[in-house]
Design an enzyme around this catalytic site. Structure first.
Site, PDB file in Angstrom:
ATOM      1  N   ASP A  23      19.046  11.882 -40.097  1.00 27.33           N
ATOM      2  CA  ASP A  23      18.012  11.443 -39.161  1.00 27.33           C
ATOM      3  C   ASP A  23      17.236  10.398 -39.942  1.00 27.33           C
ATOM      4  OD1 ASP A  23      15.650  10.975 -37.782  1.00 27.33           O
ATOM      5  OD2 ASP A  23      15.694  12.946 -36.847  1.00 27.33           O
ATOM      6  N   HIS A  24      17.439   9.134 -39.598  1.00 24.70           N
ATOM      7  CA  HIS A  24      16.926   8.097 -40.496  1.00 24.70           C
ATOM      8  C   HIS A  24      15.395   8.101 -40.571  1.00 24.70           C
ATOM      9  CE1 HIS A  24      16.790   5.790 -36.719  1.00 24.70           C
ATOM     10  NE2 HIS A  24      15.803   5.134 -37.288  1.00 24.70           N
ATOM     11  N   HIS A  49      14.039  12.803 -33.828  1.00 26.01           N
ATOM     12  CA  HIS A  49      13.018  12.131 -34.636  1.00 26.01           C
ATOM     13  C   HIS A  49      11.617  12.755 -34.494  1.00 26.01           C
ATOM     14  CE1 HIS A  49      16.160   9.338 -35.214  1.00 26.01           C
ATOM     15  NE2 HIS A  49      16.008   8.655 -34.107  1.00 26.01           N
TER      16      HIS A  49
END
Ligand code: NAP
Length: 483
Positions: A177-178, A240
């Protein structure tokens, strides 16, 4: 301040989907920046893999173009790019067939870290995992990196986890999950657990509410077909925003260790209340100027998918019972801005006796202008009695830390280096992902069962009017969405 760079161990990184959009825009340029910084060792190698017919020389041209377009090449010394390109190879491989696998076996070295980045659609994850083990390409120390979306509901996420677990231990699986790779997101933990100041106040006794906003100015663009099957809830909230919520709300882990951190995040997800329908506002953006509306962009005049969502979320645990968390995210909003705001309660008693709100707000900006601002009350300067005003104590990371200290490392490159180092702290564990879907699924099923139709909102606005009402009902207001 110059950041310290500690080189990682030599590695062979295979990028399945090495010619795709993500590889071109993020993975390859990110690796180049790590190479420039001296973090990617000179004998590391990157092997692009996809079905397309391409020689390694052609792949190097492809990588050079990607770096030129997205890499910040100017920041490196002359000649660095050539050194980087020498580390590139390409194999033509079909994840679903037998083409190319023996070529990959021949290329891989034994005495280095082996990492396999699945930068392909999730429908190929199981095939890749199976073929990697079938061809003897992995050992107990090999790692795989998987991209979002990790499922579209609990059932599909569980199926993906099962497919991967047949071939890999959980400690070998890095679910990206960047958002977790962003500098400020990690700073959130540093601020909370590295300072005496905040943690004693970090609970429902002192915190009135918390807002988490991830606003985008772009619409669905060319991703319309994918996005319309997903929507803001699946595309942004389940992953996110959920991760941000966990980091803000979790108990202090006993140490900064992958499983200690992830155990605490999981407890937050499991303590989330079910969200009642009137605590959720869904929206779709309207057309503006020459830009299409959401429905026009996805090519479905009757689409019921949300491009905006705002919700009030409760956490039933000792620390947070009674403190609402307001989450919102959307496309085509007024500004690109990601921010978490912790709004503290008003003073029990003001000795100054004047009307007006003077409350402390801690704002953690993720993008743009990463930084932290603490709103404090001071005396308005000058004579004329004791009048109070709010001022921000502003710490922009770019200003405070200098050009080397802030936002120089893109989230992807940081996370890839963590994969090579074998550090899973900033990656989602399988049970976390499943718990997030278990909370999300009933909400989505509820919309489907009721035939819920999103409200419309003006492109360039702060979202649907109903979202304002959501907070107004609680006598609260959203922070302005500002760049
Ligand atoms: P993309 O542009 O469509 O690229 C897909 C890549 O996979 C291509 O290199 C393609 O090359 C290869 N590929 C497709 N089928 C294959 C097969 N059977 N065997 C081997 N290679 C195959 O996709 P993308 O945008 O890069 O996205 C990749 C993954 O990252 C997706 O899961 C996506 O959801 C996720 N993701 C992307 C972004 C982004 O910004 N792009 C952001 C977050 C997550 P060939 O056709 O030549 O095989």
């Amino acid at each position: 301040m110059v950041s310290r760079v500690i080189p990682v161990d030599p590695f062979d990184l295979v990028i399945f989907g090495g010619t795709g959009d993500l590889a071109r825009r993020k993975i390859l340029p990110g690796l180049f920046r790590r190479f420039c910084a001296g973090q990617m060792p000179k004998d590391a190698r990157v092997i692009g893999a996809a079905r397309g017919d391409m020689s390694s020389a052609e792949y190097r041209e492809f990588v050079a173009e990607a770096v030129a377009e997205f890499g910040g090449e100017g920041a490196c010394e002359d000649g660095t790019l050539d050194g980087f390109l020498e580390r590139m190879e390409f194999v033509t491989i079909d994840a679903r067939g037998d083409t190319g696998w023996t070529d990959l076996v021949t290329l891989m070295r034994d005495d280095v870290v082996r990492a396999f980045y699945f930068s392909v659609g999730p429908s190929l994850f199981g095939d890749l995992a199976e073929r990697l083990t079938k061809h003897g390409l992995t050992d107990a120390d090999s790692r795989i990196v998987v991209e979002k979306p990790f499922g579209r509901d609990l059932d599909t996420a569980q199926a993906l986890n099962r497919d991967l677990a047949k071939h890999f231990d959980e400690r070998q699986i890095y679910r990206i999950d960047h958002y977790l790779g962003k500098e400020t997101v990690q700073n959130l933990m540093a601020v909370r657990f590295g300072n005496m100041l905040f943690e004693p106040l970090w609970n429902s006794q002192y915190v009135d509410h918390i807002q988490i906003t991830v606003a985008e100015t772009v619409g669905v663009g060319g991703r319309g077909e994918y996005y319309d099957k997903s929507g803001a809830m699946r595309d942004m909230v389940q992953n996110h925003l959920m991760q941000l919520l966990c980091l803000i709300a979790m108990e202090p882990p006993s140490k900064f260790d992958p499983d200690a951190v992830r155990d605490e995040k999981l407890k937050v997800i499991r303590a989330l209340d079910a969200v009642v329908p009137h605590h959720i506002v869904r929206g779709q953006y309207e057309a503006e100027g020459g830009d299409p509306s959401y429905r026009e962009a996805v090519g479905d005049a009757r689409s019921r998918t949300e491009s905006y969502i705002a919700m009030k979320v409760g956490i039933s645990n000792w620390r947070w019972a009674g403190t609402p968390f307001y989450l919102r995210t959307g496309k085509r909003l007024k500004a690109r801005s990601s921010e978490i705001v912790v709004v503290f309660k008003e003073l029990n008693h003001s000795i100054f006796g004047e009307a007006g709100e003077h409350r402390n707000e801690l704002s953690i900006r993720l993008q743009p202008n990463e930084g932290i601002t603490l709103g404090v009350t001071i005396k308005e300067p000058g004579p004329g009695g004791m009048r109070l005003m709010n001022v921000p104590l502003d710490m922009s990371f770019a200003e405070a830390l200098g050009p080397d200290g802030a936002d120089q490392t893109d989230a992807y490159e940081r996370l890839i280096m963590d994969v090579i180092r074998g550090n899973q702290t900033l990656f989602m564990r399988g049970d976390e992902v499943e718990a997030a879907w278990a909370w999300t699924d009933p909400i989505i099923h509820g919309w489907e069962a009721r035939g819920d139709v999103p409200k419309t909102y003006d492109a360039g606005s702060e979202g649907p009017v109903d979202a304002v009402q959501l907070l107004a009902r609680d006598t609260r207001v959203w922070r302005k969405v500002t760049p």
